[in-house]
Design a protein around this motif. Structure first.
Motif, short mmCIF file in Angstrom:
data_model
loop_
_atom_site.label_atom_id
_atom_site.label_comp_id
_atom_site.label_asym_id
_atom_site.label_seq_id
_atom_site.Cartn_x
_atom_site.Cartn_y
_atom_site.Cartn_z
N ASP A 93 0.84 -1.28 -0.02
CA ASP A 93 0.06 0.09 0.31
C ASP A 93 0.87 1.33 0.00
O ASP A 93 0.48 2.42 -0.57
N LEU A 94 2.03 1.06 0.54
CA LEU A 94 2.90 2.21 0.84
C LEU A 94 4.38 2.00 0.65
O LEU A 94 4.49 0.64 0.89
N ALA A 95 5.10 2.47 -0.02
CA ALA A 95 6.38 2.03 -0.16
C ALA A 95 7.55 3.35 -0.24
O ALA A 95 6.87 4.24 -0.86
N MET A 96 8.58 3.05 0.06
CA MET A 96 9.64 4.09 0.20
C MET A 96 10.75 3.72 -0.83
O MET A 96 11.22 2.69 -0.92
N PHE A 97 10.99 4.49 -2.07
CA PHE A 97 11.82 4.28 -2.99
C PHE A 97 12.67 4.99 -3.26
O PHE A 97 12.70 6.32 -2.71
N GLY A 98 13.99 4.75 -3.97
CA GLY A 98 14.98 5.61 -4.28
C GLY A 98 14.33 6.53 -5.36
O GLY A 98 13.38 6.15 -5.98
N PRO A 99 14.79 7.76 -5.56
CA PRO A 99 14.37 8.49 -6.60
C PRO A 99 14.13 8.17 -7.77
O PRO A 99 12.81 8.29 -8.57
N LEU A 100 15.03 7.39 -8.40
CA LEU A 100 14.81 6.63 -9.83
C LEU A 100 13.71 5.37 -9.70
O LEU A 100 13.07 5.30 -10.74
N GLY A 101 13.95 4.48 -8.63
CA GLY A 101 13.03 3.52 -8.49
C GLY A 101 11.53 4.36 -8.33
O GLY A 101 10.48 3.63 -8.98
N TYR A 102 11.33 5.55 -7.88
CA TYR A 102 9.95 6.12 -7.90
C TYR A 102 9.41 6.38 -9.44
O TYR A 102 8.29 6.49 -9.61
N VAL A 103 10.42 6.70 -10.01
CA VAL A 103 10.19 7.10 -11.63
C VAL A 103 9.39 6.15 -12.20
O VAL A 103 8.39 5.96 -12.86
N PHE A 104 9.98 4.73 -12.13
CA PHE A 104 9.28 3.33 -12.69
C PHE A 104 8.04 3.15 -12.00
O PHE A 104 7.04 2.74 -12.41
N ALA A 105 8.20 3.39 -10.51
CA ALA A 105 7.04 2.90 -9.70
C ALA A 105 5.73 3.98 -10.31
O ALA A 105 4.55 3.40 -10.01
N SER A 106 6.03 5.14 -10.44
CA SER A 106 4.99 5.95 -10.92
C SER A 106 4.24 5.56 -12.22
O SER A 106 3.06 5.53 -12.24
N LYS A 107 5.23 4.92 -12.98
CA LYS A 107 4.66 4.65 -14.34
C LYS A 107 3.91 3.35 -14.24
O LYS A 107 2.75 2.92 -15.07
N ARG A 108 4.47 2.38 -13.44
CA ARG A 108 3.85 1.16 -13.31
C ARG A 108 2.90 0.66 -12.31
O ARG A 108 1.88 -0.03 -12.33
N ALA A 109 2.92 1.70 -10.96
CA ALA A 109 2.12 1.31 -10.30
C ALA A 109 1.41 2.56 -9.65
O ALA A 109 0.57 2.76 -8.67
N ALA A 292 15.85 9.53 -16.58
CA ALA A 292 15.50 8.28 -17.21
C ALA A 292 15.32 8.41 -18.70
O ALA A 292 15.51 7.52 -19.53
N GLU A 293 14.88 9.59 -19.31
CA GLU A 293 14.51 9.97 -20.83
C GLU A 293 15.91 10.06 -21.36
O GLU A 293 16.27 9.52 -22.57
N THR A 294 16.85 10.75 -20.87
CA THR A 294 18.15 11.03 -21.47
C THR A 294 18.77 9.68 -21.59
O THR A 294 19.79 9.54 -22.63
N LEU A 295 18.91 8.78 -20.50
CA LEU A 295 19.42 7.52 -20.60
C LEU A 295 18.92 6.46 -21.34
O LEU A 295 19.25 5.20 -21.37
N HIS A 296 17.60 6.82 -21.68
CA HIS A 296 16.78 5.71 -22.33
C HIS A 296 16.57 4.55 -21.59
O HIS A 296 16.61 3.47 -21.90
N LEU A 297 16.24 4.88 -20.20
CA LEU A 297 16.07 3.81 -19.23
C LEU A 297 14.58 3.34 -19.40
O LEU A 297 13.74 4.08 -19.47
N THR A 298 14.20 2.02 -18.99
CA THR A 298 13.03 1.55 -18.93
C THR A 298 12.76 0.89 -17.94
O THR A 298 13.61 0.71 -17.16
N GLU A 299 11.65 0.20 -17.60
CA GLU A 299 11.38 -0.39 -16.11
C GLU A 299 12.09 -1.79 -16.06
O GLU A 299 12.59 -2.16 -14.90
N LYS A 300 12.63 -2.35 -17.19
CA LYS A 300 13.67 -3.18 -17.17
C LYS A 300 14.96 -3.09 -16.62
O LYS A 300 15.65 -3.92 -16.19
#
Length: 302
Positions: A93-109, A292-300
């Motif tokens: 229900d709640l999660a503490m993410f690192g900033p970049l992890g949050y980026v992907f959690a925002s998109k996926r969850a 994330a966009e600059t490095l072309h990072l994805t959830e993978k």
């Protein structure tokens, strides 16, 4: 690019889960706004040695449970990707993410940031990524790392992977130009440098502060080659599909926690002296979305 704090991935492969029961035994009704399922499941990223992280996170989780009068079940996740997946699958229900992890959690969850770690002046705390070399090293700039070995923390970490890799690109180095190895976490990357098994290593300001306090790292024997702009500290997020009443209750409770309930875990994030949490929102972490966009990072990658 200016940052106002990192995320990470494969860190300590240890999962510790335990229930923290609020005062009154989590007596709130299962259908109440503050305790919709009879308990609140709270995940924390494995950014530090679990032996240090678990008791520190327990203080925070226990205090939150008391505020909401609901059982809080705390899990130190196996790695960062597991935490994102757990929230996506509605296991958290709640999660503490690192900033970049949050980026992907925002998109996926649809994770929504509600609070992060403050400073004594009430402002959001931050940290920096860094690359260090032995003091006697002939490496004097990032470009000199060509054909040298570099220990990074873990794949997908903000300060332990993405930002150092971006710095290498900015210095004109391609991926194959540097012998990059992933140590498995921030402490492990620092240890690799201390033991001399690599030419350089990522050491963020949080790990540096922890290692200095514990006496496991002597900065006078090493030299900081590069440092990032400040990065906004880890957000505590709520899963986006929860109703507005629950989200508000969680936000209000977190922001009302006394500093002494934040201090132990905050110290591991270099948010010292103890201070209350501060409100954050998606825009706080916009530089990480851009990274994330600059490095072309994805959830993978997380």
């Amino acid at each position: 690019m200016s940052f106002a704090r990192p995320a990470a991935v494969v860190a300590a492969a240890v999962t510790l889960a335990f229930s923290l029961t609020a005062c009154g035994g989590g007596s709130a009704d299962a259908g109440s706004a503050t305790c919709p399922d009879g308990k609140i499941r709270f995940g924390v990223e494995p950014f530090e040695d679990p032996a240090k992280l678990t008791p520190a996170a327990q203080v925070l989780a226990d205090a939150l449970g008391e505020k909401l009068d609901c059982e809080v079940e705390l899990t130190i996740t196996e790695d960062y990707s597991a935490e994102v997946l757990a929230m996506q699958n509605k296991k958290l229900d709640l999660a503490m993410f690192g900033p970049l992890g949050y980026v992907f959690a925002s998109k996926r969850a649809e994770a929504e940031p509600v609070a992060s770690f403050g400073r004594s002046d009430g402002r959001l705390s931050s940290y920096t990524a860094g690359i260090w070399v032995p003091k006697k090293s002939k490496v004097s700039r990032l470009a000199d790392l060509r054909d040298k070995s570099l220990a990074l923390a873990s794949v997908g970490s903000t300060s332990g992977d993405a930002l150092p890799r971006k710095a290498l690109l900015d210095a004109g180095l391609k991926k194959e130009d540097v012998k990059v190895t992933y140590a498995g976490g921030h402490p492990e990357a620092l240890l690799a440098l201390s033991k001399g098994t690599v030419d350089a290593a990522e050491i963020n300001s949080q790990q540096l502060a922890t290692a200095k306090k514990s006496g496991t790292f002597d900065p006078s024997k090493f030299r900081k080659l590069w440092a990032s702009d400040p990065i906004p500290n880890d957000p505590i997020t709520v899963r986006g599909d929860h109703d507005a009443k629950f989200k508000k209750a969680v936000r209000d409770a977190l922001l009302d926690l006394p500093a002494d309930k934040i201090g132990k875990i905050g110290a591991l994030l270099d948010a010292d002296p103890p201070a209350p949490l501060v409100a954050v929102q998606k825009s706080t972490y916009q530089p990480l979305f851009e990274l994330a966009e600059t490095l072309h990072l994805t959830e993978k990658d997380v």
